[in-house]
Design an enzyme around this catalytic site. Structure first.
Site, PDB file in Angstrom:
ATOM      1  N   GLY A   1       0.836  -1.186   0.084  1.00 16.51           N
ATOM      2  CA  GLY A   1       0.004   0.000  -0.034  1.00 16.51           C
ATOM      3  C   GLY A   1       0.864   1.282  -0.006  1.00 16.51           C
ATOM      4  O   GLY A   1       2.116   1.203  -0.035  1.00 16.51           O
TER       5      GLY A   1
ATOM      6  N   LEU B   1       1.646   3.478   2.571  1.00 17.88           N
ATOM      7  CA  LEU B   1       2.566   3.656   3.555  1.00 17.88           C
ATOM      8  C   LEU B   1       3.479   2.719   3.587  1.00 17.88           C
ATOM      9  O   LEU B   1       4.654   2.736   3.773  1.00 17.88           O
ATOM     10  CB  LEU B   1       1.840   3.571   4.806  1.00 17.88           C
ATOM     11  CG  LEU B   1       2.579   3.874   6.190  1.00 17.88           C
ATOM     12  CD1 LEU B   1       3.448   5.079   5.994  1.00 17.88           C
ATOM     13  CD2 LEU B   1       1.519   3.712   7.359  1.00 17.88           C
TER      14      LEU B   1
ATOM     15  N   ASP C   1      -2.157 -12.601   5.290  1.00  8.39           N
ATOM     16  CA  ASP C   1      -3.366 -12.122   5.492  1.00  8.39           C
ATOM     17  C   ASP C   1      -3.364 -11.854   7.083  1.00  8.39           C
ATOM     18  O   ASP C   1      -3.596 -12.903   7.644  1.00  8.39           O
ATOM     19  CB  ASP C   1      -4.459 -12.998   4.934  1.00  8.39           C
ATOM     20  CG  ASP C   1      -5.738 -12.374   5.214  1.00  8.39           C
ATOM     21  OD1 ASP C   1      -5.996 -11.287   5.984  1.00  8.39           O
ATOM     22  OD2 ASP C   1      -6.860 -12.976   4.524  1.00  8.39           O
ATOM     23  N   ILE C   2      -3.486 -10.746   7.366  1.00  9.47           N
ATOM     24  CA  ILE C   2      -3.498 -10.592   8.880  1.00  9.47           C
ATOM     25  C   ILE C   2      -4.774 -10.951   9.516  1.00  9.47           C
ATOM     26  O   ILE C   2      -5.083 -11.165  10.659  1.00  9.47           O
ATOM     27  CB  ILE C   2      -3.238  -9.009   9.206  1.00  9.47           C
ATOM     28  CG1 ILE C   2      -4.319  -7.925   8.834  1.00  9.47           C
ATOM     29  CG2 ILE C   2      -2.016  -8.802   9.082  1.00  9.47           C
ATOM     30  CD1 ILE C   2      -3.990  -6.556   9.321  1.00  9.47           C
TER      31      ILE C   2
ATOM     32  N   THR D   1      -7.143   6.852  11.847  1.00  5.82           N
ATOM     33  CA  THR D   1      -7.488   7.941  10.846  1.00  5.82           C
ATOM     34  C   THR D   1      -8.198   9.355  11.324  1.00  5.82           C
ATOM     35  O   THR D   1      -8.775   9.139  12.701  1.00  5.82           O
ATOM     36  CB  THR D   1      -8.598   7.202   9.827  1.00  5.82           C
ATOM     37  OG1 THR D   1      -9.043   8.352   9.249  1.00  5.82           O
ATOM     38  CG2 THR D   1      -9.554   6.539  10.597  1.00  5.82           C
ATOM     39  N   ASP D   2      -8.077  10.481  10.851  1.00  4.75           N
ATOM     40  CA  ASP D   2      -9.022  11.543  11.273  1.00  4.75           C
ATOM     41  C   ASP D   2     -10.289  11.191  11.061  1.00  4.75           C
ATOM     42  O   ASP D   2     -11.422  12.101  11.619  1.00  4.75           O
ATOM     43  CB  ASP D   2      -8.642  12.885  10.546  1.00  4.75           C
ATOM     44  CG  ASP D   2      -8.876  12.537   8.946  1.00  4.75           C
ATOM     45  OD1 ASP D   2      -8.649  11.382   8.363  1.00  4.75           O
ATOM     46  OD2 ASP D   2      -8.968  13.364   8.158  1.00  4.75           O
TER      47      ASP D   2
ATOM     48  N   TYR E   1     -16.117   3.181   7.635  1.00  5.04           N
ATOM     49  CA  TYR E   1     -14.671   2.867   7.846  1.00  5.04           C
ATOM     50  C   TYR E   1     -14.198   3.595   9.218  1.00  5.04           C
ATOM     51  O   TYR E   1     -13.403   2.995   9.668  1.00  5.04           O
ATOM     52  CB  TYR E   1     -14.386   3.732   6.604  1.00  5.04           C
ATOM     53  CG  TYR E   1     -12.695   4.146   6.751  1.00  5.04           C
ATOM     54  CD1 TYR E   1     -11.679   3.279   6.569  1.00  5.04           C
ATOM     55  CD2 TYR E   1     -12.272   5.437   6.887  1.00  5.04           C
ATOM     56  CE1 TYR E   1     -10.410   3.507   6.546  1.00  5.04           C
ATOM     57  CE2 TYR E   1     -10.883   5.785   7.033  1.00  5.04           C
ATOM     58  CZ  TYR E   1      -9.836   4.639   6.765  1.00  5.04           C
ATOM     59  OH  TYR E   1      -8.583   5.031   6.808  1.00  5.04           O
TER      60      TYR E   1
ATOM     61  N   LYS F   1     -12.161   1.542  12.182  1.00  7.01           N
ATOM     62  CA  LYS F   1     -10.952   1.875  12.533  1.00  7.01           C
ATOM     63  C   LYS F   1     -10.809   2.213  14.052  1.00  7.01           C
ATOM     64  O   LYS F   1      -9.601   2.154  14.643  1.00  7.01           O
ATOM     65  CB  LYS F   1     -10.464   3.165  11.778  1.00  7.01           C
ATOM     66  CG  LYS F   1     -10.240   3.010  10.344  1.00  7.01           C
ATOM     67  CD  LYS F   1      -9.018   2.096  10.222  1.00  7.01           C
ATOM     68  CE  LYS F   1      -7.819   2.613  10.149  1.00  7.01           C
ATOM     69  NZ  LYS F   1      -6.722   1.683   9.894  1.00  7.01           N
TER      70      LYS F   1
ATOM     71  N   TRP G   1      -5.753  12.208   5.247  1.00  7.90           N
ATOM     72  CA  TRP G   1      -5.487  12.554   3.786  1.00  7.90           C
ATOM     73  C   TRP G   1      -4.297  12.072   3.349  1.00  7.90           C
ATOM     74  O   TRP G   1      -3.549  12.795   2.680  1.00  7.90           O
ATOM     75  CB  TRP G   1      -5.748  14.201   3.652  1.00  7.90           C
ATOM     76  CG  TRP G   1      -7.200  14.643   3.947  1.00  7.90           C
ATOM     77  CD1 TRP G   1      -7.851  14.195   4.946  1.00  7.90           C
ATOM     78  CD2 TRP G   1      -7.626  15.928   3.494  1.00  7.90           C
ATOM     79  NE1 TRP G   1      -8.937  15.094   5.035  1.00  7.90           N
ATOM     80  CE2 TRP G   1      -8.640  16.416   4.254  1.00  7.90           C
ATOM     81  CE3 TRP G   1      -7.255  17.008   2.711  1.00  7.90           C
ATOM     82  CZ2 TRP G   1      -9.624  17.174   3.927  1.00  7.90           C
ATOM     83  CZ3 TRP G   1      -7.704  17.941   2.519  1.00  7.90           C
ATOM     84  CH2 TRP G   1      -9.037  18.228   3.099  1.00  7.90           C
TER      85      TRP G   1
END
Ligand SMILES: NC(=O)c1ccc[n+]([C@@H]2O[C@H](COP(=O)([O-])OP(=O)(O)OC[C@H]3O[C@@H](n4cnc5c(N)ncnc54)[C@H](OP(=O)(O)O)[C@@H]3O)[C@@H](O)[C@H]2O)c1
Length: 291
Positions: free
Chosen positions: A10, A12, A37-38, A102-103, A126, A130, A151
């Site tokens: 991905g 990151l 696969d986690i 995430t924000d 989502y 998270k 973002w």
């Protein structure tokens, strides 16, 4: 230190790969869903035990914000249940975890940059999944910390920067939302922070166990401002017009304001964070070099 990087293909994860040579003390194992696969606890446990993993940097996630509204089962599996798998395997080994959130855990009704202690109230699937993932780390006994970011973009993967550059080449004019405000974050800056935290780890007097941090680039922008900067820095001749959220309906609601206050991470780890436009310039230069 043996470090497992999950979701390594991905945005990151790819930026962490690029930094491998800068952090020569670390022995990295890069894996993505096809090879690890986690969600598969047994496979994960075997891998972590066999390779004597001492830390996991969890870059794996279900990040399709709109699709998550209907795919909530799979979003929950990856963003919530699998995080507990990571906690469990590390608990046994006394290993360290850096988990990314995430924000979108905030509802966006605020107008002052959100601190880690501010109340969360996600407005979509989502964000909800998270948030649950965050809690698994924060409430565990392992040496785990959570970094919320916002973002995210990179020269790798799919993201807003690459979409704007592509659309801008084909169109004379684009409408972009101006009433959602946050901060773009170059995944390379986040990658560098994660590895800096890991490398400062043992010498640091600061315990990171159960800690929550905010990390985005510096500054504030709307998606409109971000798009204007992308066209300008990318030298793309496309007019960007401001539009309202109501004129661009999406399956998932998004917070109108999600600027993060980063004082805590800056103070604890003595890091400097680049201004979002400077990092954007770097990413676009890298994309141009790749052409
Ligand atoms: N992107 C953003 O704007 C944004 C904003 C705030 C926070 N974040 C958070 O930042 C972190 C990194 O995001 P990113 O943009 O780098 O995500 P990304 O580009 O979507 O990468 C996630 C990677 O995880 C993989 N993956 C999915 N399910 C997996 C599983 N079960 N096991 C192992 N790997 C799996 C994905 O593979 P597939 O592609 O094959 O599914 C993908 O390669 C995530 O925690 C995300 O929630 C992202």
């Amino acid at each position: 230190m043996n470090i497992l990087v999950t979701g390594a293909n991905g945005q990151l994860g790819s930026e962490i790969k690029d930094l491998e040579q800068t952090f020569k003390d670390f022995n990295f194992f890069f894996r993505d869903v096809l090879d690890l696969d986690i969600c598969n606890f047994k496979e994960l446990q075997e891998f972590v035990d066999n390779k004597q993993i001492e830390a996991i940097l969890n870059c794996a996630a279900y990040t399709a914000v709109d699709k998550a509204e209907e795919d909530n089962e799979i979003a929950k599996k990856v963003n919530t249940e699998a995080v507990l798998n990571l906690v469990k395997v590390l608990n046994k080994r006394k290993g360290k975890l850096i988990h990314i959130s995430t924000d979108y855990v905030f509802n966006g009704e605020g107008f002052i940059p959100y601190k880690e202690s501010d109340k969360v109230s996600p407005i979509g699937v989502y964000g909800n999944t998270k948030r649950e993932g965050e809690l698994s780390v924060i409430n565990s006994d392992i040496d785990g910390l959570v970094i919320r970011t916002s973002w995210l973009y990179s020269s790798y993967g799919n993201n807003f920067v690459k979409t704007m550059l592509r659309l801008g080449e084909d169109r004379d004019e684009l409408g972009v939302i101006f009433d959602q405000v946050g901060t773009p974050t170059y995944a390379r800056d986040l990658a560098l922070t994660c590895l800096t935290i890991l490398s400062k780890g043992k010498d640091s007097k600061i315990s990171t166990k159960g800690k929550l941090y905010h990390l985005s680039n510096e500054g504030v922008a709307s998606w409109y401002d971000f798009a204007k900067a992308i066209m300008f820095l990318g030298n793309v001749n496309c007019k960007v017009k401001p539009i309202e959220t109501k004129d661009y309906p999406t399956p998932a609601k998004r917070p109108h304001f999600s600027v993060l206050n980063k004082s805590k991470i800056k103070n604890d780890f003595e890091i400097e964070i680049p201004y979002w436009r400077d990092s954007l310039q770097e990413c676009i230069s890298k994309l141009n070099r790749k052409k």
